[in-house]
Design an enzyme around this catalytic site. Structure first.
Site, PDB file in Angstrom:
ATOM      1  N   LYS A 153      19.727  12.305  19.960  1.00 52.66           N
ATOM      2  CA  LYS A 153      18.959  12.640  21.156  1.00 52.66           C
ATOM      3  C   LYS A 153      18.393  14.058  21.044  1.00 52.66           C
ATOM      4  CE  LYS A 153      22.653  11.877  23.462  1.00 52.66           C
ATOM      5  NZ  LYS A 153      23.695  11.685  24.507  1.00 52.66           N
ATOM      6  N   THR A 206      20.810  17.844  35.712  1.00 50.30           N
ATOM      7  CA  THR A 206      20.948  16.899  34.599  1.00 50.30           C
ATOM      8  C   THR A 206      22.406  16.660  34.226  1.00 50.30           C
ATOM      9  OG1 THR A 206      20.679  18.757  33.060  1.00 50.30           O
ATOM     10  CG2 THR A 206      18.689  17.500  33.619  1.00 50.30           C
ATOM     11  N   GLY A 236      25.604  14.897  33.541  1.00 52.64           N
ATOM     12  CA  GLY A 236      25.956  13.510  33.267  1.00 52.64           C
ATOM     13  C   GLY A 236      24.880  12.681  32.604  1.00 52.64           C
ATOM     14  N   THR A 237      23.807  13.320  32.109  1.00 54.06           N
ATOM     15  CA  THR A 237      22.732  12.527  31.518  1.00 54.06           C
ATOM     16  C   THR A 237      23.191  11.790  30.254  1.00 54.06           C
ATOM     17  OG1 THR A 237      21.955  14.572  30.462  1.00 54.06           O
ATOM     18  CG2 THR A 237      20.787  13.836  32.430  1.00 54.06           C
ATOM     19  N   GLY A 238      24.026  12.441  29.433  1.00 53.79           N
ATOM     20  CA  GLY A 238      24.495  11.775  28.216  1.00 53.79           C
ATOM     21  C   GLY A 238      25.341  10.551  28.519  1.00 53.79           C
ATOM     22  N   CYS A 239      26.230  10.695  29.482  1.00 57.24           N
ATOM     23  CA  CYS A 239      27.077   9.558  29.904  1.00 57.24           C
ATOM     24  C   CYS A 239      26.214   8.428  30.446  1.00 57.24           C
ATOM     25  CB  CYS A 239      28.059  10.010  30.985  1.00 57.24           C
ATOM     26  SG  CYS A 239      29.136  11.377  30.517  1.00 57.24           S
TER      27      CYS A 239
END
Length: 275
Positions: free
Chosen positions: A173, A205, A207-210
């Site tokens: 990413k 942003t 928690g965007t990865g989760c």
């Protein structure tokens, strides 16, 4: 209904971890289940405390779900320790799943360490070979590949290096690179696929990865091919970040149910009844 399990830490602030995963699963209409690896005290400003669960309890949660309900796809998030990673890997070897999405969570946006350094080798040796998709950000890709990932060429090289460790697909990413466009790179061992879109300027942003990995996991459970799942998950992410919630004094959370509120004709930042 498709069944999806998340193995991750609990975020008391509700923006990341288990809480983000469950909200995302709801948005995609899959049945979400959890195996909690650690309880955290955190908010939008940072992580105040982490209490890991005994590895045997993490494994027992997984086994209880597998013995009765079953799963169509699994994702992992914050695993924290070497012993927990090993317990998760052993449980998933006993109960194999076709679709395992590994989000190699290492550091929170607040810079709190979410994976012990000595656990990285165990993650690479025991969990990555089981993964259908692994979804590192630039910092995580740098650790897993063993060199700094600072541009698109580095992302490609890192994807090659990480895939050698066992996962079928690697999604690096690019959200942490500078510029007005965000590009993610997917590698299947032969070909690269690039996913690009405009950067959405917002501090909210958390928690965007989760959320991104949970969306990919839900879509795999629903029968999407990996390339289609990533493309659809990115469209979802654009909506939940565009309508992110300005809560707290730090990095606010994304708005996981924004697509449902919009479809119901409601303001995503106000919410309310939509059934």
């Amino acid at each position: 209904m498709r069944r999806v399990l998340t193995i991750a830490g609990s975020d008391s602030g509700g923006g990341a971890g288990i809480q983000a995963d469950l909200k995302t699963f709801c948005a995609f209409g899959v049945y979400g289940m959890t195996a909690i690896t650690a309880v955290t005290a955190q908010n939008t400003k940072g992580v105040d405390a982490i209490f890991p669960l005994p590895p045997s309890m993490v494994a027992r949660q997984i086994e209880s779900i597998m013995e009765d309900i079953g799963v169509d796809a699994v994702k992992t998030g914050m695993l924290f320790s070497e012993d927990i990673i090993r317990a998760v890997a052993q449980a998933l070897c006993r109960w194999p799943v076709e679709y395992l999405v590994v989000d190699p969570v290492m550091v929170a946006k607040s810079k709190a360490v979410l994976l012990e350094e000595r656990a990285i080798r165990t993650l690479v040796q025991e969990l990555l070979p089981l993964a259908h998709v692994v979804t590192p950000n630039l910092e995580e890709a740098s650790v897993l590949a063993g060199f700094p990932v600072q541009n698109l060429r580095d992302m490609e090289d890192a994807a090659r290096r990480i895939r050698e460790k066992g996962p079928r697909y690697v999604l690096v990413k690019g959200g942490h690179l500078p510029g007005n466009e965000v590009t993610d790179v997917l590698f299947d061992g032969k070909d690269f696929t690039y996913f690009s879109g405009p950067r959405i300027e917002t501090p909210n942003t958390h928690g965007t990865g989760c959320t991104y990995s949970a969306a990919i996991c839900a879509l795999l459970a629903l029968g999407y091919a990996v390339e289609e799942a990533v493309a659809e998950a990115r469209r979802y992410m654009e909506l939940v970040i565009t309508h992110a919630l300005p809560l707290g004094g730090g990095f606010g959370p994304t708005n996981h149910l924004a697509p449902l509120f919009l479809r119901a004709g409601l303001d995503p930042q106000e919410g309310g009844r939509c059934w």
